[in-house]
Design an enzyme around this catalytic site. Sequence first.
Site, PDB file in Angstrom:
ATOM      1  N   ASP A 676       0.832  -1.205   0.000  1.00 14.84           N
ATOM      2  CA  ASP A 676       0.000   0.000   0.000  1.00 14.84           C
ATOM      3  C   ASP A 676       0.867   1.255   0.000  1.00 14.84           C
ATOM      4  O   ASP A 676       1.897   1.318   0.682  1.00 14.84           O
ATOM      5  CB  ASP A 676      -0.907   0.039   1.240  1.00 14.84           C
ATOM      6  CG  ASP A 676      -1.865  -1.148   1.289  1.00 14.84           C
ATOM      7  OD1 ASP A 676      -1.992  -1.836   0.261  1.00 14.84           O
ATOM      8  OD2 ASP A 676      -2.472  -1.382   2.344  1.00 14.84           O
ATOM      9  N   LYS A 751      -5.819  12.719  11.585  1.00 13.56           N
ATOM     10  CA  LYS A 751      -5.661  11.790  10.462  1.00 13.56           C
ATOM     11  C   LYS A 751      -6.637  12.072   9.320  1.00 13.56           C
ATOM     12  O   LYS A 751      -6.245  12.127   8.154  1.00 13.56           O
ATOM     13  CB  LYS A 751      -5.832  10.345  10.951  1.00 13.56           C
ATOM     14  CG  LYS A 751      -5.647   9.310   9.826  1.00 13.56           C
ATOM     15  CD  LYS A 751      -5.727   7.885  10.344  1.00 13.56           C
ATOM     16  CE  LYS A 751      -5.534   6.897   9.198  1.00 13.56           C
ATOM     17  NZ  LYS A 751      -5.579   5.489   9.671  1.00 13.56           N
ATOM     18  N   ASP A 878      -4.490   2.596  -4.729  1.00  9.02           N
ATOM     19  CA  ASP A 878      -3.107   2.765  -4.265  1.00  9.02           C
ATOM     20  C   ASP A 878      -2.636   1.547  -3.482  1.00  9.02           C
ATOM     21  O   ASP A 878      -1.709   1.634  -2.671  1.00  9.02           O
ATOM     22  CB  ASP A 878      -2.983   4.025  -3.398  1.00  9.02           C
ATOM     23  CG  ASP A 878      -3.862   3.981  -2.154  1.00  9.02           C
ATOM     24  OD1 ASP A 878      -4.712   3.071  -2.061  1.00  9.02           O
ATOM     25  OD2 ASP A 878      -3.707   4.844  -1.276  1.00  9.02           O
TER      26      ASP A 878
END
Length: 945
Positions: A676, A751, A878
């Site tokens: 990832d 985040k 991704d």
Amino acid sequence: MWRNLLKQASLKKPKSSTEPYSIVPLLSNPMNFSKPSNYPDKIRPKDHTGVSFSIKDQMGLSKISFLPSPFASFSSYVKGRGYGSVAQALVSTEEEEEEDSDENQELIEAATKKPKQPKLVGGIGQGKYLMLRRRQIKTETEAWEEAAKEYQELLVDMCEQKLAPNLPYIKSLFLGWFEPLRDVIAKEQDLCKEGKNRTAYAQWFDQLPADMMAVITMHKLIGLLMTGGGHGGARVVQAACQIGEAIEHEARIYRFLERTKKKNMENKNPEEESDSVVKDEQKLRKKVNVLMKKQKVKQVRAIVKEHDDVKPWGQDAQVKVGCRLIQLLMESAYIQPPVEQLGDGPPDIRPAFIHSLKTVTKETQKFSRRYGVIECDPLVRKGLERTARHMVIPYMPMLVPPVNWTGYDKGAYIFLPSSVMRTHGAKQQRDAVKRTPKKQLDSVFEVWEHWFFHALNTLGNTKWRVNKRVLGVIDRIWANGGNLADLVDREDIPLPEEPDTDDEAEIKKWKWKVKALKKENGERHSQRCDIELKLSVARKMKDEDGFFYPHNLDFRGRAYPMHPYLNHLGSDLCRGILEFSEGRPLGKSGLRWLKIHLANLYGGGVDKLSYDGRIAFTENHVDDIFDSADRPLEGRRWWLGSEDPFQCLAACINLAEALRSSSPETSISHMPVHQDGSCNGLQHYAALGRDKLGAAAVNLVVGEKPADVYSGIATRVLDIMRRDAEKDPATDPNALRARLLINQVDRKLVKQTVMTSVYGVTYIGARDQIKRRLKERCAIEDDAELFAASCYAAKTTLIALGEMFEAARSIMSWLGDCAKIKTSLQVLTLQRETDKVLGKRQRTAFPPNFVHSLDGSHMMMTAVACKEAGLNFAGVHDSYWTHACDVDKMNRILREKFVELYETPILEDLLESFQNKFPTLNFPPLPERGDFDLREVLKSPYFFN
């Protein structure tokens, strides 16, 4: 002639076989187009005493004949795009009698020569491929028809036995609705033929039998009610579009089958046709016949397209047909409670569906929108959660490799309509394609064929299978009520009784609590329906050796599986169930990566350790891993503590098998191992801007352990707040807020804002995100103070982001400034059906869409290179997947392709294209960029990890 040929074939002594006599066309073409069936490669006798043959084409149709039609498998050439004109290419047996004698000699040689080694098609043996292909075509073309037949048969049984068959609850409802709905549709079709004031939809309403239209309407509407979210209904526009579209698709297939059948019958009486028509037909058939023998697929399709008189309905027609069918269902479908709930009163018969208006307010928006929705009765809703196994799902995973993409609507499924780009009903995108000159489109598709088509074909040819052991565990948990391993509870939360009081405050409090619980129960209902649909597909596919997911693109170039439910883009449930069909030996490298992968799946901070640290974590929990694999529900349940429990369980099972074998490195693994990107959007911005500081924060450079960008931003935010906390509150109000928040700042607080910064998150968006986190922690009780603190924290977080990713912010601003100039680019950025350019939306939408196109390009380039290197590859934007033994190869390839992508002058090319397309407009100059060396990415171990 044919009798002599068959006699010679039958004299050839066969190898022992119990299979029926068949002439099976061999497929050697990677496009999945077969030779005409008059070129048999295998002839196997069924009976030496007769000369009748069972000739099977690729559709699985059988007939007894001395002469197989060269066009018996023509339907597979056309791939369902020119349904109405396939019959025009059928060649009669009379024409075949006139074929050259050299062709007959070829047939004799083909029939008598020794069998060759079996060929593989898409990695599947020839005979098995043809069998699977017939099943695939049957699935695509006959699903609705089979469902209609089933209801017809059930009705007959019910009438003969004078009692209702023992059916599941929701299927009994379908059966009760089917006959009334079929009858009112048939009556409506008669009125349409008579021209009774139904011009809005009349010309499209009778293209399918009423029974099939009834089944499609019921199943599509129920499907939408199952997946429509927690609002308790399906939007009318969405339902009408989907039902109308499904009717059109099925009508094309039905029309193709009917016209082909009709043409075959007409060919038996050629004297009924005029001489000119016969001659034209003969010329056309002969031409197509020659082209097919030469494998000239494009020319065959061109002829078919030229003679196809079927025009697409268009969205307006689909909506009109869909709306009328929904209306007929609402007027004909009723429900009543079970007998034991009726009591002494009269039967409570009421409509199964009602139309209403709902107001929906999104948390991130200040305004509300009203939608027309179709809602079902609570008794129907109760049965929806167990409906999935009785639903018709047209776009299932494919049993054979998808047809290779060769054009906008040429590829993927064999018969089901497929488009290489998803438009989601966006009129501007459809019109843009229609308006584009053919020459320009051809040049685009030449580029696409090299990159996008090749990449989509690579993704589609990855073969998957169901992990039966994981599915078995999930079934057990679900059968016992769920509420484990992130599965939703199968029971609703009981609603509190109304308090027996006149206190308005108490009553108001009770109403708010009931409202909140109803909302949560609605969300639980939607989650249960979603899980049932996923498990239904898994159960249908679990006994298959393998299956495939055709892919297409969105307008940005990101790839998605066309099957919507059980796919690798889905939740942990889906990913735990799926594994590669092909197994490969782990090897030393693969065993190492399998251990790392298990640690990544466990999460909880373990995935932030170095690779050696993650391997040590896995090796320290070998006993837990064995226990999880052996007794997933009866043992210590260590796997349930992971962030991705079902994927973790699959990894435990795979690793336990390997470690227990006499040679772990030779153990076969089917497990996809993920690599990832680290906050991938910011990785792309850092590469675009050659930003050294940003590159270090998102692992574009070498490091002893992975850098955590969220922790880095949280540290910067904390530094700013500590400085502010030392100031005098009398002169700076932020001093008190900083002191209040210092103990709340961590990576979790910032985040979401960091993640969405690449998508152009605004100050208001960041404020709302941080406010939700603070509210979850009950950190600040006073609402006014909570709001003020959230405003301060959001502002501080955006400042920290700007400092760490200065180049990224400048590129975002430049892209936004280019996008707000009023051009026709709204076709790419706006979903709203209007010609008005909304500059503010365009400015915020263009930067993230552009970066998504870059990550899509990176994945496409990596997919093609992995295919050429012999790797199995799957991608989720991704996140790149391959076998454990091939991770090192894939890591090298994806880094090389990232560098290759950003060594091209992307921003310069973009600016030049703007200037060429809009020469009268002034665009801002390119932002300054840093001096980061892209080649460092090649050495970075945690770039993707």
